[in-house]
Design a protein around this motif. Structure first.
Motif, PDB file in Angstrom:
ATOM      1  N   ALA A  97      56.099   9.095  25.559  1.00  0.00           N
ATOM      2  CA  ALA A  97      56.893   8.331  26.205  1.00  0.00           C
ATOM      3  C   ALA A  97      57.875   9.364  27.207  1.00  0.00           C
ATOM      4  N   ALA A  98      58.502   8.758  28.326  1.00  0.00           N
ATOM      5  CA  ALA A  98      58.878   9.505  29.196  1.00  0.00           C
ATOM      6  C   ALA A  98      60.292   8.687  29.993  1.00  0.00           C
ATOM      7  N   GLY A  99      61.222   9.330  30.220  1.00  0.00           N
ATOM      8  CA  GLY A  99      62.306   8.800  30.967  1.00  0.00           C
ATOM      9  C   GLY A  99      63.799   8.733  30.355  1.00  0.00           C
ATOM     10  N   PRO A 100      64.036   8.416  29.014  1.00  0.00           N
ATOM     11  CA  PRO A 100      65.307   8.350  28.565  1.00  0.00           C
ATOM     12  C   PRO A 100      66.016   9.751  29.041  1.00  0.00           C
ATOM     13  N   GLY A 101      67.504   9.406  29.824  1.00  0.00           N
ATOM     14  CA  GLY A 101      68.138  10.420  30.158  1.00  0.00           C
ATOM     15  C   GLY A 101      67.540  11.525  30.786  1.00  0.00           C
ATOM     16  N   LEU A 102      66.522  11.332  31.458  1.00  0.00           N
ATOM     17  CA  LEU A 102      65.696  12.429  32.366  1.00  0.00           C
ATOM     18  C   LEU A 102      66.735  12.521  33.514  1.00  0.00           C
ATOM     19  N   GLY A 103      67.235  11.774  33.941  1.00  0.00           N
ATOM     20  CA  GLY A 103      68.043  12.067  35.488  1.00  0.00           C
ATOM     21  C   GLY A 103      67.035  11.509  36.608  1.00  0.00           C
ATOM     22  N   ARG A 104      67.585  11.486  37.562  1.00  0.00           N
ATOM     23  CA  ARG A 104      66.921  10.915  38.705  1.00  0.00           C
ATOM     24  C   ARG A 104      65.857  12.074  39.379  1.00  0.00           C
ATOM     25  N   LEU A 105      65.820  13.218  38.849  1.00  0.00           N
ATOM     26  CA  LEU A 105      64.861  14.238  39.728  1.00  0.00           C
ATOM     27  C   LEU A 105      63.697  14.405  38.719  1.00  0.00           C
ATOM     28  N   SER A 106      63.100  13.392  38.098  1.00  0.00           N
ATOM     29  CA  SER A 106      62.216  13.624  37.021  1.00  0.00           C
ATOM     30  C   SER A 106      60.689  13.120  37.817  1.00  0.00           C
ATOM     31  N   ASP A 107      60.688  12.744  39.153  1.00  0.00           N
ATOM     32  CA  ASP A 107      59.582  12.003  39.485  1.00  0.00           C
ATOM     33  C   ASP A 107      58.519  12.855  39.481  1.00  0.00           C
ATOM     34  N   ASP A 108      58.405  14.170  39.748  1.00  0.00           N
ATOM     35  CA  ASP A 108      57.353  14.860  39.500  1.00  0.00           C
ATOM     36  C   ASP A 108      56.615  15.046  37.984  1.00  0.00           C
ATOM     37  N   ILE A 109      57.542  14.682  37.046  1.00  0.00           N
ATOM     38  CA  ILE A 109      57.030  14.684  35.769  1.00  0.00           C
ATOM     39  C   ILE A 109      56.268  13.523  35.759  1.00  0.00           C
ATOM     40  N   ILE A 110      56.920  12.187  36.076  1.00  0.00           N
ATOM     41  CA  ILE A 110      56.062  10.899  35.892  1.00  0.00           C
ATOM     42  C   ILE A 110      54.762  10.925  36.772  1.00  0.00           C
ATOM     43  N   ASN A 118      45.898  10.910  29.265  1.00  0.00           N
ATOM     44  CA  ASN A 118      44.825  10.185  29.045  1.00  0.00           C
ATOM     45  C   ASN A 118      45.142   9.150  27.438  1.00  0.00           C
ATOM     46  N   GLY A 119      46.182   9.187  27.363  1.00  0.00           N
ATOM     47  CA  GLY A 119      46.715   8.098  26.142  1.00  0.00           C
ATOM     48  C   GLY A 119      47.574   7.122  26.521  1.00  0.00           C
ATOM     49  N   PRO A 120      47.970   6.313  25.490  1.00  0.00           N
ATOM     50  CA  PRO A 120      49.172   5.353  25.821  1.00  0.00           C
ATOM     51  C   PRO A 120      50.500   6.194  26.365  1.00  0.00           C
ATOM     52  N   LEU A 121      50.978   5.762  27.638  1.00  0.00           N
ATOM     53  CA  LEU A 121      52.251   6.071  28.162  1.00  0.00           C
ATOM     54  C   LEU A 121      53.102   4.974  28.229  1.00  0.00           C
ATOM     55  N   VAL A 122      54.609   5.502  27.811  1.00  0.00           N
ATOM     56  CA  VAL A 122      55.576   4.365  27.919  1.00  0.00           C
ATOM     57  C   VAL A 122      56.545   5.125  28.775  1.00  0.00           C
ATOM     58  N   ILE A 123      56.873   4.439  29.747  1.00  0.00           N
ATOM     59  CA  ILE A 123      57.831   4.836  30.872  1.00  0.00           C
ATOM     60  C   ILE A 123      59.180   4.060  30.769  1.00  0.00           C
ATOM     61  N   ASP A 124      60.272   4.655  30.667  1.00  0.00           N
ATOM     62  CA  ASP A 124      61.631   3.927  30.495  1.00  0.00           C
ATOM     63  C   ASP A 124      62.483   4.516  31.532  1.00  0.00           C
ATOM     64  N   ALA A 125      63.645   3.844  31.688  1.00  0.00           N
ATOM     65  CA  ALA A 125      64.879   4.548  32.257  1.00  0.00           C
ATOM     66  C   ALA A 125      64.622   5.141  33.415  1.00  0.00           C
ATOM     67  N   ASP A 126      65.231   6.484  33.419  1.00  0.00           N
ATOM     68  CA  ASP A 126      65.205   7.162  34.593  1.00  0.00           C
ATOM     69  C   ASP A 126      63.549   7.140  35.229  1.00  0.00           C
ATOM     70  N   GLY A 127      62.810   7.400  34.469  1.00  0.00           N
ATOM     71  CA  GLY A 127      61.192   7.168  34.664  1.00  0.00           C
ATOM     72  C   GLY A 127      60.896   6.271  35.469  1.00  0.00           C
ATOM     73  N   LEU A 128      61.565   5.166  35.736  1.00  0.00           N
ATOM     74  CA  LEU A 128      61.104   3.879  36.351  1.00  0.00           C
ATOM     75  C   LEU A 128      61.640   4.032  37.912  1.00  0.00           C
ATOM     76  N   TYR A 129      62.594   4.964  38.095  1.00  0.00           N
ATOM     77  CA  TYR A 129      63.332   4.815  39.642  1.00  0.00           C
ATOM     78  C   TYR A 129      62.431   4.634  40.655  1.00  0.00           C
ATOM     79  N   LYS A 130      61.368   5.574  40.699  1.00  0.00           N
ATOM     80  CA  LYS A 130      60.424   5.848  41.781  1.00  0.00           C
ATOM     81  C   LYS A 130      59.052   5.273  41.344  1.00  0.00           C
ATOM     82  N   LEU A 131      59.034   4.326  40.456  1.00  0.00           N
ATOM     83  CA  LEU A 131      57.572   3.904  39.913  1.00  0.00           C
ATOM     84  C   LEU A 131      56.779   3.226  41.020  1.00  0.00           C
ATOM     85  N   GLY A 132      57.526   2.645  41.917  1.00  0.00           N
ATOM     86  CA  GLY A 132      56.981   1.580  42.861  1.00  0.00           C
ATOM     87  C   GLY A 132      56.355   2.631  43.853  1.00  0.00           C
ATOM     88  N   SER A 133      56.640   3.747  43.886  1.00  0.00           N
ATOM     89  CA  SER A 133      55.723   4.676  45.205  1.00  0.00           C
ATOM     90  C   SER A 133      54.483   5.157  44.528  1.00  0.00           C
TER      91      SER A 133
END
Length: 279
Positions: A97-110, A118-133
């Motif tokens: 899981a990635a995103g909780p409390g990461l801050g908006r500069l986390s997009d490279d990680i996402i 290659n396993g199940p990945l949960v994206i939440d919170a700040d990890g969603l900020y630029k998901l559409g891109s």
């Protein structure tokens, strides 16, 4: 549109079983990429919820300065320095899981996770900020991806306003899940779990006490733990949503004022509320 309700009986039917001769590796090795200098509590809440929800081994990828804070709240967790190679962190993980409390500069990680884990990945919170891109990368991904937006985050992803999302919750969740080939957990009153194949599952537990910072981090940790314990994705996600809300309802039944419900209090009653939900 095929809309179904997730029920107490379904929770019991999909509850992960623990064999007497099992070990920590039998119940899922999970990774959590969370926390920052200004939001260390998000990592602590997510990790604590994963541990309490049965994950066999929980490793938190965070800043060096955050580790003592999280360790003070979750002594069962292990840690990984965020400035080290991400591939080393991902090795051997059953779910991340990635995103909780990461801050908006986390997009490279996402972007790295969507491409390389290659396993199940949960994206939440700040990890969603630029998901559409990352739409093209998401469409190419073959492993399960689960996103957990609230209405505001969903509006940003689909480039609509919040009023549109709130007026079209079923349709919005179903369309994004089908278009991207992902699982969408649209949080809010009667949280919706949308499957990429078209199924929609509605949750009826929970109360407005959950409308508070930190409760979503708890849900992410619960979801991660249930997924890693080997349950199919949709039942694992729906169980987490149901039991997260059930724990909040349990707090009210025990006399807690709805205004004082917190993520920490939800974690503290998971044991009792699991027992109550499964009987």
């Amino acid at each position: 549109m095929n809309v179904n309700s997730w029920s107490k009986n379904l929770v019991s039917g999909y509850w992960p079983k623990r064999e007497p001769n099992s070990h920590k590796g039998s119940h899922g090795k999970v990774g959590i990429i969370a926390g920052s200098e200004t939001m260390p509590g998000a990592a602590a809440l997510c990790a604590a919820a994963a541990v309490e929800s049965g994950a066999g081994l929980t490793t938190v990828n965070t800043l060096r300065s955050v580790i003592p804070i999280v360790a003070g709240h979750v002594p069962e967790a292990t840690f990984y320095y965020r400035d080290d190679n991400l591939n080393g962190f991902l090795e051997g993980k059953d779910a991340v899981a990635a995103g909780p409390g990461l801050g908006r500069l986390s997009d490279d990680i996402i972007e790295d996770l969507i491409t390389n884990f290659n396993g199940p990945l949960v994206i939440d919170a700040d990890g969603l900020y630029k998901l559409g891109s990352h739409e093209d990368l998401i469409r190419k991904r073959t492993a399960p991806l689960i996103i957990t937006p609230h209405a505001g985050e969903m509006a940003r992803i689909i480039n609509k306003d919040i009023e549109y999302v709130n007026s079209n919750r079923y349709e919005t969740a179903a369309k994004l899940a089908a278009d991207y080939g992902i699982y969408v957990v649209l949080k809010g009153p009667e949280t919706i779990v949308a499957e990429p194949e078209g199924g929609l599952w509605i949750n009826h537990t929970g109360n407005s006490g959950l409308a508070k910072g930190g409760t979503g981090d708890v849900l992410t940790g619960m979801m991660l733990a249930f997924i890693a314990q080997g349950t199919d994705i949709q039942p694992a996600v729906s169980n987490a949503v149901y039991l997260h809300g059930y724990a909040a309802d349990y707090l009210i039944e025990q006399g807690v004022a709805i205004e004082t419900v917190t993520g920490s209090k939800v974690i503290n009653v998971l044991s009792e509320s699991f027992q109550a939900a499964l009987t």
